[in-house]
Design a protein around this motif. Structure first.
Motif, PDB file in Angstrom:
ATOM      1  N   LYS A 100      13.188  51.135  22.345  1.00 59.00           N
ATOM      2  CA  LYS A 100      12.316  52.238  22.744  1.00 59.00           C
ATOM      3  C   LYS A 100      13.066  53.547  22.583  1.00 59.00           C
ATOM      4  O   LYS A 100      14.277  53.620  22.776  1.00 59.00           O
ATOM      5  CB  LYS A 100      11.791  52.067  24.164  1.00 59.00           C
ATOM      6  CG  LYS A 100      12.826  52.034  25.257  1.00 59.00           C
ATOM      7  CD  LYS A 100      12.146  51.816  26.606  1.00 59.00           C
ATOM      8  CE  LYS A 100      13.153  51.621  27.714  1.00 59.00           C
ATOM      9  NZ  LYS A 100      12.492  51.429  29.002  1.00 59.00           N
ATOM     10  N   ARG A 106      11.331  61.482  20.022  1.00 56.54           N
ATOM     11  CA  ARG A 106      10.921  60.805  18.791  1.00 56.54           C
ATOM     12  C   ARG A 106      10.994  61.747  17.596  1.00 56.54           C
ATOM     13  O   ARG A 106      10.954  62.953  17.743  1.00 56.54           O
ATOM     14  CB  ARG A 106       9.517  60.229  18.962  1.00 56.54           C
ATOM     15  CG  ARG A 106       9.549  59.152  20.040  1.00 56.54           C
ATOM     16  CD  ARG A 106       8.353  58.266  20.090  1.00 56.54           C
ATOM     17  NE  ARG A 106       8.543  57.364  21.221  1.00 56.54           N
ATOM     18  CZ  ARG A 106       7.614  57.059  22.100  1.00 56.54           C
ATOM     19  NH1 ARG A 106       6.394  57.523  21.947  1.00 56.54           N
ATOM     20  NH2 ARG A 106       7.884  56.249  23.100  1.00 56.54           N
ATOM     21  N   GLY A 111      15.506  56.109  16.488  1.00 56.82           N
ATOM     22  CA  GLY A 111      15.044  54.754  16.183  1.00 56.82           C
ATOM     23  C   GLY A 111      15.784  54.172  14.995  1.00 56.82           C
ATOM     24  O   GLY A 111      16.207  53.017  15.001  1.00 56.82           O
ATOM     25  N   THR A 134       5.803  43.605  17.930  1.00 53.26           N
ATOM     26  CA  THR A 134       5.139  44.750  18.525  1.00 53.26           C
ATOM     27  C   THR A 134       3.639  44.450  18.548  1.00 53.26           C
ATOM     28  O   THR A 134       3.237  43.323  18.281  1.00 53.26           O
ATOM     29  CB  THR A 134       5.477  46.067  17.791  1.00 53.26           C
ATOM     30  OG1 THR A 134       5.001  47.166  18.577  1.00 53.26           O
ATOM     31  CG2 THR A 134       4.896  46.114  16.406  1.00 53.26           C
ATOM     32  N   ASN A 138       0.313  49.894  18.389  1.00 48.92           N
ATOM     33  CA  ASN A 138       1.491  50.759  18.323  1.00 48.92           C
ATOM     34  C   ASN A 138       1.723  51.123  16.851  1.00 48.92           C
ATOM     35  O   ASN A 138       2.715  50.749  16.235  1.00 48.92           O
ATOM     36  CB  ASN A 138       2.702  50.051  18.927  1.00 48.92           C
ATOM     37  CG  ASN A 138       3.825  51.006  19.247  1.00 48.92           C
ATOM     38  OD1 ASN A 138       3.818  52.151  18.828  1.00 48.92           O
ATOM     39  ND2 ASN A 138       4.797  50.520  19.987  1.00 48.92           N
ATOM     40  N   ALA A 141       4.944  52.941  15.545  1.00 43.25           N
ATOM     41  CA  ALA A 141       6.097  52.031  15.470  1.00 43.25           C
ATOM     42  C   ALA A 141       5.959  51.104  14.263  1.00 43.25           C
ATOM     43  O   ALA A 141       6.922  50.884  13.526  1.00 43.25           O
ATOM     44  CB  ALA A 141       6.231  51.216  16.753  1.00 43.25           C
ATOM     45  N   TYR A 145       8.617  50.727  11.234  1.00 42.46           N
ATOM     46  CA  TYR A 145       9.266  49.471  10.827  1.00 42.46           C
ATOM     47  C   TYR A 145       9.034  49.200   9.341  1.00 42.46           C
ATOM     48  O   TYR A 145       9.937  48.780   8.624  1.00 42.46           O
ATOM     49  CB  TYR A 145       8.769  48.295  11.665  1.00 42.46           C
ATOM     50  CG  TYR A 145       9.068  48.431  13.141  1.00 42.46           C
ATOM     51  CD1 TYR A 145      10.299  48.890  13.593  1.00 42.46           C
ATOM     52  CD2 TYR A 145       8.111  48.108  14.095  1.00 42.46           C
ATOM     53  CE1 TYR A 145      10.567  49.024  14.938  1.00 42.46           C
ATOM     54  CE2 TYR A 145       8.378  48.235  15.438  1.00 42.46           C
ATOM     55  CZ  TYR A 145       9.597  48.699  15.860  1.00 42.46           C
ATOM     56  OH  TYR A 145       9.868  48.831  17.202  1.00 42.46           O
TER      57      TYR A 145
END
Length: 178
Positions: A100, A106, A111, A134, A138, A141, A145
């Motif tokens: 997180k 962010r 990350g 996840t 989301n 995110a 990824y």
């Protein structure tokens, strides 16, 4: 901006609590699967904010000094900004148990730095790659990824169905192969 990654210790407990891992939901992934390929498109969703419970101190303590686990806390300008918990999974992958980045930190590269640390740790352990889970709501995110190089390899529409707050969410399983 100065970002520092530290191995998690018991002294960081209050800092971990200060990390706000909530996120804004405004869309979700519409999934499709064909011949072992999982794909998605982004579709609108009812806007809301999703918040998580605080990390269990006993769970966090199990990472500190553990040989088969990694725990890192990130600071941005000396403020708690991110957390990474990784362990060796039964299938020869490193599994991201938790990642997180504080909502106010962010888009600062935290990350990516955390995943870089996970990748280095997994490679030193001769693991086959990294996996993580996840949810379909989301989206930010998930797209992160995907940009990092993870591949969506599976999903489970029932895993959260007995939990009232998350009954309509789908678990997504992402893999980064070495």
């Amino acid at each position: 901006m100065t970002i520092v990654l530290n191995n998690l210790t018991a002294a960081h407990a209050d800092d971990v609590e200060a990390i706000d891992g909530s996120f804004h939901i405004k869309s979700r992934l519409l999934l499709s699967s064909s011949q072992n390929i999982v794909d998605f498109t982004v579709v609108p969703a009812e806007p809301r904010v999703k918040r998580y419970e605080h990390d269990n101190p006993d769970d966090l303590a199990s990472y500190i000094g553990a040989e088969t686990k990694l725990a890192i806390i990130a600071y941005n300008n000396q403020r708690p900004a991110g957390l990474l918990l990784v362990s060796e999974n039964w299938n020869g992958y490193a599994i991201v148990d938790s990642i997180k980045v504080d909502i106010s930190h962010r888009k600062a590269g935290i990350g990516r730095m955390l995943l870089d640390a996970a990748m280095e740790w997994a490679r030193l352990r001769n693991l086959s790659g990294i996996m993580l889970e996840t949810q379909d709501n989301n989206v930010d995110a998930c797209l992160f990824y995907q940009r990092y190089g993870f591949i969506l390899r599976g999903f489970d529409t029932g895993i959260y169905s007995a939990i009232p707050a998350t009954h309509d969410e789908t678990a997504l399983f992402w893999y980064l192969l070495f």
